[in-house]
Design an enzyme around this catalytic site. Sequence first.
Site, PDB file in Angstrom:
ATOM      1  N   GLY A  37       0.680  -1.273  -0.029  1.00  0.00           N
ATOM      2  CA  GLY A  37       0.062  -0.010   0.087  1.00  0.00           C
ATOM      3  C   GLY A  37       0.742   1.265  -0.018  1.00  0.00           C
ATOM      4  O   GLY A  37       0.233   2.135  -0.468  1.00  0.00           O
ATOM      5  N   HIS A  38       2.163   1.290   0.404  1.00  0.00           N
ATOM      6  CA  HIS A  38       3.059   2.341   0.561  1.00  0.00           C
ATOM      7  C   HIS A  38       4.310   2.124  -0.248  1.00  0.00           C
ATOM      8  O   HIS A  38       5.228   1.833   0.226  1.00  0.00           O
ATOM      9  CB  HIS A  38       3.268   2.736   2.086  1.00  0.00           C
ATOM     10  CG  HIS A  38       3.671   3.919   2.167  1.00  0.00           C
ATOM     11  ND1 HIS A  38       5.078   4.378   2.218  1.00  0.00           N
ATOM     12  CD2 HIS A  38       3.066   4.845   2.828  1.00  0.00           C
ATOM     13  CE1 HIS A  38       5.224   5.696   2.341  1.00  0.00           C
ATOM     14  NE2 HIS A  38       3.904   6.102   2.906  1.00  0.00           N
TER      15      HIS A  38
END
Lengths: 154, 93
Positions: A37-38
């Site tokens: 997600g990052h």
Amino acid sequence: MRLEYFEMIDEVASFDAAGQALRARARVPLASPVFEGHFPGHPLVPGVLLTETMAQASGYLVLALTAFAHMPFLMAVDKARFRTFVGPGETLDVAAELDVMGSGYAATRARIESGGKPVCDAHLRFKIMPFPAGMEEGMRQRARQIGLIAETLS
Amino acid sequence: MSSTFETVAGIIAETCDIPREQITPESHAINDLGIDSLAFLDIAFAIDKAFGIKLPLEQWTQEVNEGKAPAEEYFVMKNLVARIDALVAAKNA
């Protein structure tokens, strides 16, 4: 580092009781769910986890200086600066030094470097209080795993 | 009012976002100004830095909790300031 388990410090490189300072190493994993997600397609260690890494190095410093008499809990982050990106596979050098040991609190200054280049730095403060029930042995065990010197654990 | 009071009142105003004019020598830090224990650690940090002392906050809190001293003795501004002055004087003695 096991990012998803918040185990940020892999090993303590040095602890200087007289100088009230600690150095540690943290190896960023090549893969982690955090990177999904990052960010998608561009994995970076989140700044909040770099802050946690500085906090954990500072926390182990306080634990060592106080011979595990009390547990430090992060209460303030001041002047945090993130100067470059950190990606998978990097080895981080984490440094923490004591600023003030007050009554019921401790203040530290911490920074992270990668390959000799500054990554981030911050001033941190911790509330110091007795270990909550069931916590102390786990913290001592983790401190042994990362090589915090034996004499601080007695 | 003393310079110590002015310094401490300024620290509390800035740390806790309390209007400076609301802080008087008679103000009770907890009852009147609504400062909680965590915020007081921030204040203690700033006071320790400003005056080069170590406020014995844990000892004070323990005495209050055990009923050995009223909270007013430590946490009313004029009393807090007097104790800071005493700690500074002891440091310089």
